[in-house]
Design an enzyme around this catalytic site. Structure first.
Site, short mmCIF file in Angstrom:
data_model
loop_
_atom_site.label_atom_id
_atom_site.label_comp_id
_atom_site.label_asym_id
_atom_site.label_seq_id
_atom_site.Cartn_x
_atom_site.Cartn_y
_atom_site.Cartn_z
N HIS A 1 0.82 -1.21 0.00
CA HIS A 1 0.00 0.00 0.00
C HIS A 1 0.85 1.27 0.00
O HIS A 1 1.92 1.33 0.62
CB HIS A 1 -0.99 0.01 1.17
CG HIS A 1 -0.39 -0.04 2.54
ND1 HIS A 1 -0.10 1.07 3.27
CD2 HIS A 1 -0.06 -1.10 3.32
CE1 HIS A 1 0.40 0.72 4.45
NE2 HIS A 1 0.43 -0.59 4.51
N ASP B 1 6.31 1.50 6.90
CA ASP B 1 5.04 0.82 6.66
C ASP B 1 4.18 1.77 5.81
O ASP B 1 3.64 2.73 6.33
CB ASP B 1 4.38 0.51 8.00
CG ASP B 1 2.96 0.01 7.89
OD1 ASP B 1 2.54 -0.39 6.80
OD2 ASP B 1 2.25 0.04 8.92
N GLU C 1 -5.03 1.27 2.83
CA GLU C 1 -4.86 0.12 3.73
C GLU C 1 -4.91 0.54 5.19
O GLU C 1 -5.46 -0.18 6.03
CB GLU C 1 -3.54 -0.59 3.42
CG GLU C 1 -3.38 -1.93 4.11
CD GLU C 1 -2.77 -1.84 5.51
OE1 GLU C 1 -2.78 -2.86 6.22
OE2 GLU C 1 -2.27 -0.74 5.88
N GLU C 2 -4.37 1.72 5.49
CA GLU C 2 -4.28 2.15 6.89
C GLU C 2 -5.67 2.41 7.50
O GLU C 2 -5.81 2.44 8.72
CB GLU C 2 -3.41 3.40 7.03
CG GLU C 2 -1.93 3.18 6.72
CD GLU C 2 -1.22 2.26 7.69
OE1 GLU C 2 -1.87 1.78 8.64
OE2 GLU C 2 -0.01 2.02 7.51
N ASP D 1 4.28 -6.47 3.66
CA ASP D 1 4.05 -5.41 4.64
C ASP D 1 5.03 -5.60 5.79
O ASP D 1 5.97 -6.38 5.67
CB ASP D 1 2.60 -5.45 5.12
CG ASP D 1 2.05 -4.07 5.44
OD1 ASP D 1 2.78 -3.27 6.06
OD2 ASP D 1 0.88 -3.78 5.10
N HIS E 1 4.46 1.77 13.42
CA HIS E 1 3.53 2.90 13.57
C HIS E 1 4.09 3.98 14.51
O HIS E 1 3.34 4.80 15.04
CB HIS E 1 2.15 2.45 14.03
CG HIS E 1 1.33 1.87 12.93
ND1 HIS E 1 -0.05 1.80 12.96
CD2 HIS E 1 1.68 1.33 11.74
CE1 HIS E 1 -0.51 1.25 11.85
NE2 HIS E 1 0.54 0.94 11.10
#
Length: 392
Positions: free
Chosen positions: A72, A189, A223-224, A244, A324
């Site tokens: 993504h 990410d 995606e998030e 990922d 994250h």
């Protein structure tokens, strides 16, 4: 099977370029354009959806059962929730991430009047003013605010700047490429996954070899926020491999080196056969690998299944420390993933029945059901003694 050579300088350069482009979910037009232009340079056919997801394709020796990789383009970010009387901005997160990692972050606010830099600060940011109050302030998005780098001391000043509720906020990545191979940055990410796919594509194109079957390379844009690969698959795609991050942390088996193969995430187990094929390809090609299970994690693969796609799914990852947050990875993992992508693309199709969406039992897969051999004790060549009274 010999591994294809991965262009590491190219992988590094592409990743650096991707990280420099702000792309919080909902603000991905520019990065979609960038990746599309990169595919043009590689000479790879692609299509772009209405909203900006990309579906590239390498034609294979056969059309079906087609395979696909997915990463993504979107990242975490924030959005203006309200305009505060002190001239600062209240925020809500885009994607799931803690305000703990937002405190101190440099940002870019995209308004109708243009972009402004800024900093996310705790509501109580000065120790000289609040003393112990700065340490007693709870962690949460309601306890931080965005200070814009422009004259702004009231709601009227914010309006004058052209900033309004709903404006997008990108978090600056603060990227560092270290000489020892570590990469430290926000948004690894999943910009690292995108870079892996482009590097693998480059190796495939330059090899001049056709993949075993048509292979799609999918780049999603939401995606998030859970949408991911909901509407980008084609009916001929039978297997979907998501690329990922894997969470390297206490209690996890992921590593920042080699490939971490996910056996399950919070949505359940990945496909038994496709996952084990990933493991076997790593063994056959001496690619360092380990397995892991993620309790609080989902990827593009989950959104595809939830949208009703009848595809086998697997998740192969690069280990990320502090996912994250201020993330760290190693180039060894990215190279290993790119090698695995090329190996899978060139590998034979074992489940030929997957070429059809519906079929009879002929060619249907099997899973082990027999009891394990327990005749021999560990570290012994002697059989277990028969129980007293056993029949001959």
């Amino acid at each position: 099977m010999s591994l294809m050579t991965i262009d590491i300088p190219y992988l590094s350069k592409v990743l650096e370029q991707l990280l420099a482009i702000p792309s919080p979910t909902g603000y991905t037009d520019e990065i979609a354009r960038h990746v599309s232009k990169e595919l043009d340079k590689l000479g790879v056919f692609y299509e772009v959806t209405r909203r900006g997801a990309i579906r590239a394709k390498l034609a294979g020796k056969k059309h079906k059962p087609a395979r696909a990789f997915v990463s993504h383009l979107d990242t975490l970010g924030a959005q203006v929730k309200s305009l505060k009387d002190n001239g600062r901005l209240e925020l809500v997160p885009i994607g799931h991430w803690s305000a703990r990692f937002a405190e101190g972050a440099r940002t870019t606010v995209f308004s109708e009047s243009g972009a402004y830099s800024g900093t996310i600060l705790p509501n109580k940011a000065s120790g000289h003013t609040y003393n112990d109050g700065i340490d007693e302030l709870p962690v949460g998005w309601e306890y931080v605010e965005l200070r814009v780098d422009a004259y702004s001391k009231s709601v009227e000043d914010i309006h004058r700047l052209g900033i309004d509720i709903g404006d997008m906020v990108a978090i600056d990545p603060a990227t560092e490429f270290l000489e020892n191979g570590f990469i430290v940055s926000r948004h690894l990410d999943n910009k690292a996954g995108v870079a892996v796919m482009l590097a693998a594509l480059k190796a495939m194109v330059e090899s001049g070899k056709k993949p075993t079957v048509d292979t799609f390379w999918l780049f999603t844009i939401a995606e998030e926020t859970g949408h991911g690969a909901t509407s980008i698959l084609t009916p001929e795609i039978a297997s979907l491999v998501a690329i990922d991050n894997g969470t390297s942390a206490p209690g996890q088996n992921s590593e920042e080196f080699g490939v971490t193969i996910a056996m399950a995430d919070q949505t359940g187990p990945f496909d038994y056969h496709l996952t084990r094929k990933m493991v076997q390809l790593c063994k056959d090609n001496d690619i360092k690998h380990q397995k892991d299970v993620f309790r609080y994690y989902r990827s593009d693969a989950a959104s595809a299944i939830e949208a009703g796609a009848d595809v086998r799914t697997a998740l192969i990852t690069f280990g990320v420390d502090a996912s994250h947050g201020y993330e760290r990875i190693h180039m060894h993992a990215l190279r290993s993933l790119a090698e695995l992508c090329t190996s899978y693309s060139m590998s034979p199709v074992e489940i030929q029945r997957d070429a059809r969406e519906f079929a009879g039992l002929k060619g249907f897969t099997t899973q082990p059901t027999e009891d394990a051999d327990q005749d021999l004790a560990p570290d012994s060549e002697e059989p277990h003694p028969e129980p007293v009274g056993a029949q001959n």
